[in-house]
Design an enzyme around this catalytic site. Structure first.
Site, PDB file in Angstrom:
ATOM      1  CB  SER A 119      -2.824   6.695  23.568  1.00 52.50           C
ATOM      2  OG  SER A 119      -3.387   7.735  22.792  1.00 52.50           O
ATOM      3  CG  HIS A 140      -1.208   4.479  27.454  1.00 48.10           C
ATOM      4  ND1 HIS A 140      -1.043   3.616  26.401  1.00 48.10           N
ATOM      5  CD2 HIS A 140      -2.445   5.038  27.298  1.00 48.10           C
ATOM      6  CE1 HIS A 140      -2.117   3.650  25.643  1.00 48.10           C
ATOM      7  NE2 HIS A 140      -2.981   4.494  26.169  1.00 48.10           N
ATOM      8  CD  GLU A 152       1.579   0.854  25.965  1.00 50.31           C
ATOM      9  OE1 GLU A 152       2.102   0.161  25.075  1.00 50.31           O
ATOM     10  OE2 GLU A 152       0.989   1.931  25.735  1.00 50.31           O
ATOM     11  CG  ASN A 190      -2.717   3.063  21.075  1.00 49.79           C
ATOM     12  OD1 ASN A 190      -3.701   2.388  20.807  1.00 49.79           O
ATOM     13  ND2 ASN A 190      -2.687   3.892  22.103  1.00 49.79           N
TER      14      ASN A 190
END
Length: 291
Positions: A119, A140, A152, A190
């Protein structure tokens, strides 16, 4: 390349979710972990979650049986390496991930694509420790994997177009949506989400509000489905801290400095739901704020 077999390394929260959606979509899955107990627990949880989907009419009992039949488990990395696509979903520690990829290398098929569910960690740096940086990228998934629609896809500096297109096609087969992200610390989701959570912890640390007032304010004032501290507990406070450290180290900006209170909770072993205590205490029938 047409992907038919997928190896998933790590049978924890993310790994079992990835195995679940891959098997349901028709891929043959080899699920790996260093613990047989973890593998057995993961398979039982996948069965439970698939059955829940069937009870709600989202899939049929036949689809449940077919998906479970596509999942095999192993404690040997050599068996995972014999797949078309490997997704590493181990703990969010770069040294652990590097060791896994190095152990995989002698056993890989020439065409195998390597990916990481990291992440936040640099895809370029992870790829550099392998013999195939062109066939390496970030893959991800969001948590919980069977529910969340976004994946992702992160290219390292050497990732070639065929690898990206192959992984994009896998995401489409899963019925999910791919977002292409550049290889910067924490990528897109994130990079935005973790500083918000960290700021919520600072708000608690500075006494601006207590746990409940902070979470209720964001749920009712910003229409968030979960408050930021509740979400941090769900993600895992150790994971949140690891991502903030990657942002702070990688971008060299003080605005990403992890809140000392977040560090203190992690040091205490209060990691959230997975340890039954974090910003909430989950040991009773109803979660109770710890501050």
């Amino acid at each position: 390349m047409d992907v038919k077999t997928v190896g998933v390394i790590g049978a924890g929260q993310m790994g079992n979710g990835i195995a679940h959606v891959m098997a349901l979509a028709g891929f043959h899955v080899v699920l790996n972990d260093i613990s047989q107990t973890a593998l057995d627990s993961a398979v039982a949880l996948i069965q439970k979650n698939l059955s829940r989907q069937a009870s709600r009419g989202k899939i049929t009992e036949e689809e449940v049986s077919a998906a479970m039949a596509r999942i095999s488990t192993t404690m040997l990395l050599a068996e995972v390496a014999k797949t078309d696509l490997v997704i590493e979903a181990a703990t969010e520690r770069e040294t652990v991930k590097q060791a896994i990829f190095e152990d995989l290398l002698p056993h890989l098929l020439p065409h195998t694509i390597l990916t990481s569910n990291t992440s936040s960690i640099s895809i370029t740096r992870l790829a550099s420790r392998t013999d195939r940086p062109e066939r390496f990228m970030g893959f991800h998934f969001m948590n919980p994997v069977p529910v969340m629609q976004l994946v992702e896809l992160i290219r390292g500096i050497a990732t070639d177009e065929e690898t990206f297109k192959t992984c994009q096609a896998v995401v489409e087969k899963l019925g999910k949506t791919a977002a292409s992200a550049e290889d910067f610390p924490a990528f897109i989701v994130n990079r935005i989400l973790m500083p918000m959570i960290n700021e919520a912890v600072y708000t608690l640390y500075e006494g601006v509000g207590n746990v409940r007032s902070i979470d209720e304010s964001l749920k009712l004032g910003a229409n968030h489905p979960m408050g930021p501290l509740e979400l941090a507990d769900f993600i895992g406070l150790d994971t949140c801290l690891a991502i903030m450290n990657v942002l702070h180290d990688g971008l060299a900006d003080t605005k990403y400095r992890p809140c000392p209170l977040l560090t203190k909770y992690v040091e205490a072993g209060w990691l959230g739901r997975k340890t039954q205590r974090g910003f909430y205490d989950y040991r009773g029938e109803v979660p109770v704020p710890t501050r």
